[in-house]
Motif scaffolding. Structure first.
Motif, PDB file in Angstrom:
ATOM      1  N   VAL A  49       0.862  -1.182   0.000  1.00 12.50           N
ATOM      2  CA  VAL A  49       0.000   0.000   0.000  1.00 12.50           C
ATOM      3  C   VAL A  49       0.894   1.227   0.000  1.00 12.50           C
ATOM      4  O   VAL A  49       1.594   1.499   0.965  1.00 12.50           O
ATOM      5  N   GLN A  50       0.917   1.951  -1.134  1.00 14.70           N
ATOM      6  CA  GLN A  50       1.864   3.051  -1.250  1.00 14.70           C
ATOM      7  C   GLN A  50       1.236   4.416  -0.985  1.00 14.70           C
ATOM      8  O   GLN A  50       1.881   5.301  -0.450  1.00 14.70           O
ATOM      9  N   TYR A  51      -0.021   4.598  -1.359  1.00 16.07           N
ATOM     10  CA  TYR A  51      -0.628   5.921  -1.304  1.00 16.07           C
ATOM     11  C   TYR A  51      -0.680   6.454   0.120  1.00 16.07           C
ATOM     12  O   TYR A  51      -1.115   5.742   1.040  1.00 16.07           O
ATOM     13  N   SER A  52      -0.267   7.692   0.290  1.00 13.87           N
ATOM     14  CA  SER A  52      -0.152   8.270   1.636  1.00 13.87           C
ATOM     15  C   SER A  52      -1.501   8.376   2.343  1.00 13.87           C
ATOM     16  O   SER A  52      -1.574   8.309   3.559  1.00 13.87           O
ATOM     17  N   ASN A  62      -0.479   7.311   6.205  1.00 10.81           N
ATOM     18  CA  ASN A  62       0.347   6.246   5.618  1.00 10.81           C
ATOM     19  C   ASN A  62       1.591   6.800   4.932  1.00 10.81           C
ATOM     20  O   ASN A  62       2.324   6.079   4.281  1.00 10.81           O
ATOM     21  N   SER A  63       1.832   8.104   5.051  1.00  8.17           N
ATOM     22  CA  SER A  63       2.997   8.659   4.350  1.00  8.17           C
ATOM     23  C   SER A  63       4.281   8.306   5.090  1.00  8.17           C
ATOM     24  O   SER A  63       4.285   8.130   6.315  1.00  8.17           O
ATOM     25  N   VAL A  64       5.345   8.154   4.332  1.00 10.46           N
ATOM     26  CA  VAL A  64       6.640   7.837   4.933  1.00 10.46           C
ATOM     27  C   VAL A  64       7.528   9.053   4.804  1.00 10.46           C
ATOM     28  O   VAL A  64       7.782   9.534   3.709  1.00 10.46           O
ATOM     29  N   LYS A  65       7.950   9.586   5.909  1.00 11.05           N
ATOM     30  CA  LYS A  65       8.862  10.721   5.882  1.00 11.05           C
ATOM     31  C   LYS A  65      10.281  10.196   5.948  1.00 11.05           C
ATOM     32  O   LYS A  65      10.519   9.088   6.423  1.00 11.05           O
ATOM     33  N   ILE A  92      12.270  -1.173   4.055  1.00 11.70           N
ATOM     34  CA  ILE A  92      12.344  -0.524   2.745  1.00 11.70           C
ATOM     35  C   ILE A  92      11.266  -1.132   1.858  1.00 11.70           C
ATOM     36  O   ILE A  92      10.858  -2.271   2.070  1.00 11.70           O
ATOM     37  N   ASP A  93      10.801  -0.369   0.875  1.00 12.27           N
ATOM     38  CA  ASP A  93       9.745  -0.894   0.005  1.00 12.27           C
ATOM     39  C   ASP A  93      10.357  -1.674  -1.153  1.00 12.27           C
ATOM     40  O   ASP A  93      11.495  -1.445  -1.556  1.00 12.27           O
ATOM     41  N   ALA A  95       9.767  -1.398  -4.185  1.00  9.51           N
ATOM     42  CA  ALA A  95      10.079  -0.545  -5.333  1.00  9.51           C
ATOM     43  C   ALA A  95      11.552  -0.156  -5.345  1.00  9.51           C
ATOM     44  O   ALA A  95      12.203  -0.158  -6.397  1.00  9.51           O
ATOM     45  N   ILE A  96      12.075   0.156  -4.165  1.00  8.68           N
ATOM     46  CA  ILE A  96      13.464   0.597  -4.103  1.00  8.68           C
ATOM     47  C   ILE A  96      14.411  -0.596  -4.070  1.00  8.68           C
ATOM     48  O   ILE A  96      15.444  -0.599  -4.738  1.00  8.68           O
TER      49      ILE A  96
END
Lengths: 394, 120
Positions: A49-52, A62-65, A92-93, A95-96
């Motif tokens: 789940v990526q959307y903040s 859900n945002s990652v700072k 880490i996600d 994606a990275i």
């Protein structure tokens, strides 16, 4: 009129502290967010789940700072031996993590043989097949010391490594194996004279080295060789001979896989195995026996009682043997008219999951650079990509 | 590079030449984490073209700035990853050396004790 008390209350007021506002996700959503659940037929909740604002409706951000990322990110090295590196990357996600893997495979430069000048080849291996085999030989040379050879460049000491190979199987001898240790490094460049009409003043070779590669401090007492001395190039029968020169240049795996610096670079998510009920006595022994990877162990509870425990969840390969009917709880329900009586249903007593932000990363180098250096170089390449975009935008 | 409109800078799409999923997916992830972003995604128009299009829609800020910030953030994340990784590897190597030394000493002790037995 606002009283002092109210002022203090307003100052300390935080919506997160309010009993009706959940600070954390309810457990079932948290499970979906952080775990892949491996069910008997298929895994579910596989995407991250990526959307903040995904959990805005329950009041969870859900945002990652960057700060929280820096706080939670961790690396544990499991094993390292100069050629292979295994480490855990936590927090880490995908994606990275996947960007690092893709860069390791396709965008890190190495040196590989690109041109093969065949002076003589009477072996059964055709020239083009031989050249292809030569190209795939990993070469133990630090690519950071070399430059790319562009189309208009002359091959020189900064962009080309030259090897010579001369092998002959004498008549009456048994068949000869030509191995990579017979590749001889020529620090002064090509020894083949270019055939050119006209001026006979100076014989020209296929490279124009201005100085010997021997004089580089890195190679002075450390000749360039293939990574392994015992890779088979060809087999020669009596009377057959190979004489050639091979030129290695710098390139990346995107162009051709021979330039890939890794044999493999891959990751998997950390398996999590949980027993949803106590497996005791015979059940426990059955469970331990069913697992091919020996994930479970038996613990002695005293007075002859035995209990199954999850001892090595990392070993789990998701064979799902422990999710079979044998270990499940049968569902008792009336058989409806026309329903297949042989079909049974059950509830699993073991949960197999994968932790979404915990990656077991493995890098196998081919010998040009140690794997830990490869990884740092990969991260640097991703940094450079970002920097380039920022430079264009500002 | 950037395709948007003069009147509305909240929406824009960016064409990155010579890039692929490697950068685009990572940037998309970072963009998604940004509360200023309403929607974002990327596409590769054709497999034989070496470029990606990244689209950004924001709640009000200029898409260009939000996209730039995402790249900046990704870069800083990478820097952090690199420093943590380098430290972890250095620690592991130091530990390994220590272990090797201890093993050597244990072996030496064993050999010495064996000698004593022989002398007796």
């Amino acid at each position: 009129m606002v009283t002092e008390e109210e002022k203090i209350f307003a100052k300390n007021f935080n919506i997160e502290d309010h009993p009706d506002v959940p600070a954390r996700l309810p457990p079932h959503l948290e499970l979906q967010r952080t775990r892949v659940l491996c069910k008997n037929d298929a895994p579910i909740h596989t995407s991250s789940v990526q959307y903040s604002g995904a959990y805005k409706f329950v009041g969870v951000d859900n945002s990652v700072k960057l700060e929280s990322f820096s706080e939670n990110f961790r690396v544990d090295v499991i094993s390292e031996d100069g050629m292979e590196l295994e480490f855990d990357m936590i927090g880490i996600d995908a994606a990275i993590a996947n960007a690092f893997r893709r860069i390791l495979l396709a965008e890190l430069p190495t040196m590989a043989i690109e041109k093969v000048f065949v002076a003589n080849n009477t072996s059964v291996v055709q020239d083009e097949v031989l050249a292809q085999r030569m190209g795939l030989i990993p070469i133990a040379a630090d690519p950071r010391l070399f430059e790319y050879l562009s189309e208009n460049d002359q091959p020189n000491e900064k962009n080309t490594i030259v090897f010579k190979l001369h092998a002959k199987c004498e008549k009456g001898e048994p068949r000869l194996k030509v191995l990579t240790k017979e590749l001889i490094w020529l620090p002064n460049g090509s020894e083949l004279i270019k055939e050119s009409g006209g001026s006979t003043s100076k014989p020209r070779t296929y490279t124009s080295f201005s100085r010997s590669q021997d004089s580089f401090p890195e190679f002075a007492n450390n000749p360039i060789t293939p990574s392994y001395p015992d890779i088979l190039i060809a087999k020669l029968g009596p009377g057959q001979e190979i004489e050639l020169e091979a030129h290695a240049v710098k390139g990346i795996g995107k162009t051709h896989a021979k330039w890939s610096p890794v044999a493999t670079a891959w990751y998997r998510m950390l398996p999590e195995v949980i027993l949803l009920k106590e497996f005791e006595g015979e059940d426990a022994e059955k469970l331990v026996k069913a697992c091919a990877e020996k994930v479970f162990d038996i613990e002695d509870m005293g007075n002859g009682r035995k209990k199954a425990t999850v001892a090595r969840p990392r070993q789990c390969t998701l064979c799902r043997e422990c999710l079979s009917e044998e270990f499940g709880e049968p569902i008792v329900k009336p058989i409806l008219k026309g329903e297949d009586k042989s079909k049974r249903e059950w509830v699993d007593n073991v949960a197999l999951r994968r932790v979404k932000n915990h990656f077991i990363f493995k890098i196998e180098s081919t010998g040009s650079l140690p794997p830990d250096v490869l990884f740092t170089e990969a991260v640097k390449i991703l940094e450079d990509k970002c920097e380039r975009v920022i430079a264009v935008l500002s | 590079m950037e395709h948007g409109s003069f009147t509305n800078d909240r929406n824009a799409s960016f064409k990155l030449p010579q890039e692929d999923h490697t950068l685009a997916n990572a940037v998309r992830f970072v963009l998604n984490q940004d509360p200023r972003v309403v929607s974002t995604g990327y596409s590769i128009p054709h497999p034989s073209l070496e470029c990606v299009n990244i689209q950004v829609q924001t709640t009000g800020d200029p898409a260009r700035e939000v996209f730039k910030d995402a790249c900046q953030e990704l870069m800083l994340m990478n820097r952090h990853v690199r420093s943590v990784f380098e430290k972890a590897v250095a620690d592991y190597k130091a530990d390994e050396q220590e272990r090797l030394k201890e093993a050597k000493e244990a072996l030496k002790d064993q050999m010495e004790s064996m000698d004593i037995e022989k002398n007796n």
